[in-house]
Design a protein around this motif. Structure first.
Motif, PDB file in Angstrom:
ATOM      1  N   ALA A 157       0.841  -1.196   0.000  1.00 54.44           N
ATOM      2  CA  ALA A 157       0.000   0.000   0.000  1.00 54.44           C
ATOM      3  C   ALA A 157       0.875   1.245   0.000  1.00 54.44           C
ATOM      4  CB  ALA A 157      -0.908  -0.006   1.228  1.00 54.44           C
ATOM      5  N   VAL A 158       0.427   2.253  -0.731  1.00 51.27           N
ATOM      6  CA  VAL A 158       1.135   3.529  -0.780  1.00 51.27           C
ATOM      7  C   VAL A 158       0.213   4.618  -0.248  1.00 51.27           C
ATOM      8  CG1 VAL A 158       2.219   5.228  -2.280  1.00 51.27           C
ATOM      9  CG2 VAL A 158       2.463   2.814  -2.771  1.00 51.27           C
ATOM     10  N   ILE A 159       0.704   5.361   0.728  1.00 48.11           N
ATOM     11  CA  ILE A 159      -0.107   6.398   1.356  1.00 48.11           C
ATOM     12  C   ILE A 159       0.499   7.757   1.025  1.00 48.11           C
ATOM     13  CG2 ILE A 159      -0.948   7.322   3.564  1.00 48.11           C
ATOM     14  CD1 ILE A 159       0.077   3.719   3.457  1.00 48.11           C
ATOM     15  N   LYS A 160      -0.327   8.599   0.441  1.00 49.25           N
ATOM     16  CA  LYS A 160       0.177   9.908  -0.005  1.00 49.25           C
ATOM     17  C   LYS A 160      -0.128  11.010   0.987  1.00 49.25           C
ATOM     18  CE  LYS A 160      -2.177   9.476  -3.781  1.00 49.25           C
ATOM     19  NZ  LYS A 160      -2.770   9.201  -5.096  1.00 49.25           N
ATOM     20  N   THR A 161      -1.191  10.837   1.740  1.00 52.56           N
ATOM     21  CA  THR A 161      -1.603  11.885   2.682  1.00 52.56           C
ATOM     22  C   THR A 161      -1.239  11.448   4.096  1.00 52.56           C
ATOM     23  OG1 THR A 161      -3.448  12.343   1.218  1.00 52.56           O
ATOM     24  CG2 THR A 161      -3.545  13.309   3.408  1.00 52.56           C
ATOM     25  N   HIS A 162      -0.488  12.286   4.780  1.00 48.66           N
ATOM     26  CA  HIS A 162       0.025  11.899   6.093  1.00 48.66           C
ATOM     27  C   HIS A 162      -0.771  12.618   7.179  1.00 48.66           C
ATOM     28  CE1 HIS A 162       3.080  10.163   3.643  1.00 48.66           C
ATOM     29  NE2 HIS A 162       3.424  11.345   3.165  1.00 48.66           N
ATOM     30  N   THR A 163      -1.725  11.904   7.746  1.00 44.92           N
ATOM     31  CA  THR A 163      -2.580  12.521   8.758  1.00 44.92           C
ATOM     32  C   THR A 163      -2.271  12.011  10.151  1.00 44.92           C
ATOM     33  OG1 THR A 163      -4.247  10.823   8.368  1.00 44.92           O
ATOM     34  CG2 THR A 163      -4.504  12.880   7.154  1.00 44.92           C
ATOM     35  N   ARG A 164      -1.317  11.124  10.287  1.00 48.78           N
ATOM     36  CA  ARG A 164      -0.969  10.559  11.591  1.00 48.78           C
ATOM     37  C   ARG A 164       0.518  10.761  11.845  1.00 48.78           C
ATOM     38  NH1 ARG A 164      -5.713  10.185  12.487  1.00 48.78           N
ATOM     39  NH2 ARG A 164      -6.921   8.340  12.993  1.00 48.78           N
ATOM     40  N   ASN A 165       0.852  10.994  13.089  1.00 47.11           N
ATOM     41  CA  ASN A 165       2.257  11.155  13.453  1.00 47.11           C
ATOM     42  C   ASN A 165       2.806   9.810  13.928  1.00 47.11           C
ATOM     43  OD1 ASN A 165       4.755  11.807  14.396  1.00 47.11           O
ATOM     44  ND2 ASN A 165       4.043  13.154  16.040  1.00 47.11           N
ATOM     45  N   TYR A 166       3.522   9.137  13.054  1.00 47.61           N
ATOM     46  CA  TYR A 166       4.045   7.813  13.391  1.00 47.61           C
ATOM     47  C   TYR A 166       5.500   7.853  13.856  1.00 47.61           C
ATOM     48  CZ  TYR A 166       0.002   5.621  11.123  1.00 47.61           C
ATOM     49  OH  TYR A 166      -1.261   5.209  10.798  1.00 47.61           O
ATOM     50  N   LEU A 167       6.113   9.028  13.879  1.00 46.33           N
ATOM     51  CA  LEU A 167       7.564   9.076  14.066  1.00 46.33           C
ATOM     52  C   LEU A 167       7.975   9.648  15.416  1.00 46.33           C
ATOM     53  CD1 LEU A 167       8.635  10.267  10.511  1.00 46.33           C
ATOM     54  CD2 LEU A 167       8.833   7.961  11.479  1.00 46.33           C
ATOM     55  N   HIS A 168       9.147   9.267  15.849  1.00 47.45           N
ATOM     56  CA  HIS A 168       9.810   9.863  16.999  1.00 47.45           C
ATOM     57  C   HIS A 168      10.684  11.013  16.482  1.00 47.45           C
ATOM     58  CE1 HIS A 168      13.195   7.525  15.452  1.00 47.45           C
ATOM     59  NE2 HIS A 168      12.395   6.471  15.478  1.00 47.45           N
ATOM     60  N   ASP A 169      11.344  11.738  17.388  1.00 47.26           N
ATOM     61  CA  ASP A 169      12.088  12.941  16.966  1.00 47.26           C
ATOM     62  C   ASP A 169      13.185  12.616  15.952  1.00 47.26           C
ATOM     63  OD1 ASP A 169      10.450  14.353  18.567  1.00 47.26           O
ATOM     64  OD2 ASP A 169      11.937  14.816  20.119  1.00 47.26           O
ATOM     65  N   GLN A 170      13.966  11.559  16.242  1.00 52.68           N
ATOM     66  CA  GLN A 170      15.033  11.206  15.304  1.00 52.68           C
ATOM     67  C   GLN A 170      14.440  10.739  13.973  1.00 52.68           C
ATOM     68  OE1 GLN A 170      18.086  11.838  15.222  1.00 52.68           O
ATOM     69  NE2 GLN A 170      18.742  10.543  13.500  1.00 52.68           N
ATOM     70  N   GLY A 171      13.258  10.121  14.047  1.00 52.01           N
ATOM     71  CA  GLY A 171      12.558   9.704  12.827  1.00 52.01           C
ATOM     72  C   GLY A 171      12.184  10.908  11.981  1.00 52.01           C
ATOM     73  N   TRP A 172      11.685  11.957  12.647  1.00 54.92           N
ATOM     74  CA  TRP A 172      11.349  13.186  11.914  1.00 54.92           C
ATOM     75  C   TRP A 172      12.585  13.810  11.281  1.00 54.92           C
ATOM     76  CZ3 TRP A 172       7.159  14.895   9.863  1.00 54.92           C
ATOM     77  CH2 TRP A 172       5.924  14.534  10.373  1.00 54.92           C
ATOM     78  N   ARG A 173      13.678  13.843  12.046  1.00 52.90           N
ATOM     79  CA  ARG A 173      14.911  14.420  11.471  1.00 52.90           C
ATOM     80  C   ARG A 173      15.341  13.630  10.240  1.00 52.90           C
ATOM     81  NH1 ARG A 173      15.793  15.809  16.981  1.00 52.90           N
ATOM     82  NH2 ARG A 173      16.556  13.755  17.568  1.00 52.90           N
ATOM     83  N   THR A 174      15.260  12.301  10.362  1.00 48.02           N
ATOM     84  CA  THR A 174      15.636  11.453   9.225  1.00 48.02           C
ATOM     85  C   THR A 174      14.721  11.719   8.033  1.00 48.02           C
ATOM     86  OG1 THR A 174      16.308   9.752  10.799  1.00 48.02           O
ATOM     87  CG2 THR A 174      16.029   9.050   8.519  1.00 48.02           C
TER      88      THR A 174
END
Lengths: 359, 211
Positions: free
Chosen positions: A216-233
């Motif tokens: 599955a490919v998701i184009k719209t990101h409505t959920r925060n699935y990441l931790h801080d280092q994940g966001w930086r990455t």
């Protein structure tokens, strides 16, 4: 009973014409959802960094041969007034459907489609005997029957006097019904390796082990699935690279609530903005671990399928969502939309029947 | 547990259709209209938010009717049937979703059709949410009969089968889950109720368990 219960219902509840749709509401991620995320499937959380997708081609059975998409065209066309409280209730009119395209050599062929016209609003704001009459009336309009989709009342803490709250309920109900069409399209050939536009994690996927591989490919990101280092990455991802994969479990472990998935973010192409050209990929965890049991095998697959997606990205500059779209999915969408009734025609037919062209 | 006599329930449902002067039309889309059935029995529907015995009591008093002892006044109710030789009222909880309200009203109609003679001339029948739950665990025979009546009335066998066949004919497949989802909206019943009915009728395809 009135000869036209649809018209009578809309007249009784002060139907008035609606304009364009206000912006979409973005949902946040609650603690229960975050509890179902395991970030260390590929590497420890603190060590997260961009992962290079190798040039290795996909292996047999890995590349999708079937592409499933759902489409929805619609908007609010009327406002009603709730008889006891005065809430304004949006009535949305839509055409929805699902399509499955199959790769036949180098040609994409439409193998399945289903579409229908639907009306949705928060029906619980009205008496049940009037709703059943209007539902039957809509369903039996000659030549263009409309199915009434009952939208739920908003949560108890919502402001029911906010028209946008009511409109969002109707839109959400319509989109859920569109995803049912996607599910039907998915079921039309459950053994093929399939690429689905939209999340698989929220669907009822029965016995994933028995199915062909589902990506599955998701184009719209409505959920925060990441931790801080994940966001930086994520925000520093070069094009054609990805985040480490991680596992997401459905928040409530009950039947039909969804499936656990392996998921990762992928930057499809270069972009100046840090948060554009990014898609999220999901594969049912059961399939992921059954077909690629070791971590090295899992990494190899994730790299190969990510590379395949980069190669399959949409290159049509004229397509508005080009930076986050894959060409076969765009083709599937175009194929289905070509079957839709022009919305203006649908709207005018509906309004004529509802008797709301009077004002 | 005494089993429900399904044939007898179907005969009762058939009799209310006959009384209405029509029969289920499998070609007609949309829900089975419940209101005309209630009209034929001169039953008035009343939807009260947060339905309880106290709310029923207050409503009846306001209408000039002296209700008998209504029992535990604060108990949450899904439905309530009140009949005397001169008046018949079916109460539903207006706070419930409309598919649920309709099912409750059909359940109370069933009590009226099936059980009023056994209850005497003046009927006050309260139903809690649990009594109108579609499960195989329901122990009270009258409640199971009323639930089965509501199922047969609102989700007719012929209609379910015809819609499934039409679906299969149009799309080549008929997965039970999506069919239940679509049919629930079409018939204006709950998804859980529709799923229960399709399972009961074995209509729609279920994935084969892995051998």
């Amino acid at each position: 009973m009135s000869p036209n219960p649809v018209r009578e219902f809309f007249r009784r509840h002060s139907a008035s014409l609606a304009g364009g749709a206000p912006p979409q509401v973005i949902q946040s991620t609650d603690s229960a959802e975050r509890a179902g995320i395991r970030w260390d499937s590929e590497m420890d959380t603190e060590q997260w960094e961009a992962r290079i997708c190798s040039e290795e081609p996909t292996r047999s059975g890995e590349a999708p041969t079937r592409f499933v998409d759902g489409c929805h065209i619609g908007e609010s066309v009327l406002w009603l007034r709730n008889p006891s409280h005065g809430w304004r209730v949006a009535v949305t009119l839509s055409e929805i459907g699902g399509v499955s395209m199959e790769l036949d050599g180098r040609t994409l062929t439409r193998r399945f489609f289903g579409l229908e016209r639907v009306v949705s609003f928060v029906i619980d704001a009205f008496p049940w005997n009037e709703i059943e009459a209007v539902a039957a009336g809509l369903a039996n309009i000659r030549d263009y029957p409309l199915r009434l989709l009952p939208a739920r009342m908003p949560d108890k803490d919502a402001n029911l006097f906010d028209p946008e709250v009511m409109r969002a309920q109707a839109e959400a109900r319509t989109l859920r019904e569109m995803s049912v069409w996607e599910n039907i399209a998915l079921n039309s050939d459950p053994l093929a390796t399939t690429l689905l536009d939209g999340p698989v994690s929220s669907r009822e996927i029965s016995q994933p082990k028995n199915r062909g591989l589902l990506i599955a490919v998701i184009k719209t990101h409505t959920r925060n699935y990441l931790h801080d280092q994940g966001w930086r990455t994520l925000l520093e991802l070069p094009d054609s690279q990805r985040t480490p994969f991680f596992r997401v479990d459905p928040p409530v472990p009950r039947r039909g609530a969804g499936v656990s998935v392996a998921t990762w973010y992928l930057k499809l192409s270069h972009s100046a903005a840090p948060n554009s050209s990014i898609v999220r990929v999901e594969v049912p965890w059961e399939q992921f671990t059954q077909r690629w049991p070791t971590r090295d095998e899992q990494i190899g697959f994730v790299n190969r399928i990510s590379r395949w997606m980069v190669d399959a990205r949409c290159r049509q500059q004229s397509y508005a969502r080009m930076p986050i779209s894959l060409e076969p999915i765009v083709r599937a969408e175009e194929s289905l939309k070509s079957l839709f009734t022009p919305f203006g025609v649908l709207r005018n037919r509906f309004l004529r029947h509802a008797g709301s062209l009077m004002s | 547990m005494t089993p429900v006599d399904v044939l007898a329930i179907r005969a009762a449902v058939s009799s209310v259709w006959t009384r209405l002067g029509i029969h289920p039309d499998i070609d007609r889309r949309g829900p089975v209209l419940l209101a005309p059935f209630m009209d034929t029995y001169n039953l008035i529907d009343v939807a009260l938010p947060g339905l309880s015995r106290a709310a029923v009591f207050d409503h009846l008093q306001a209408k000039g009717i002296t209700p008998a002892d209504v029992g535990d006044e604060d108990e949450d109710l899904a439905g309530f049937l009140f009949t005397t030789p001169g008046v018949g009222l079916i109460f539903v909880n207006a706070s419930d979703p409309i598919p649920r309200q309709r099912f409750t009203a059909a359940h109370e109609l069933a009590h009226y059709v099936l059980h009023r003679d056994a209850m005497g001339g003046r009927v006050t029948k309260a139903d809690t949410p649990a009594q109108i739950e579609l499960t195989d665990e329901q122990s009270d025979l009258h409640e199971r009969q009323a639930n089965r009546f509501a199922v047969e009335l609102l989700m007719p066998d012929d209609v379910c089968r015809a819609r499934a066949e039409a679906f299969r004919s149009a799309y080549g497949i008929c997965p039970r889950g999506p069919l239940a989802y679509q049919l629930a909206a079409d018939l204006l019943v709950s998804r859980e109720g529709m799923r229960y009915r399709l399972n009961q009728l074995e209509v729609g395809d279920e994935p084969e368990p892995r051998s």
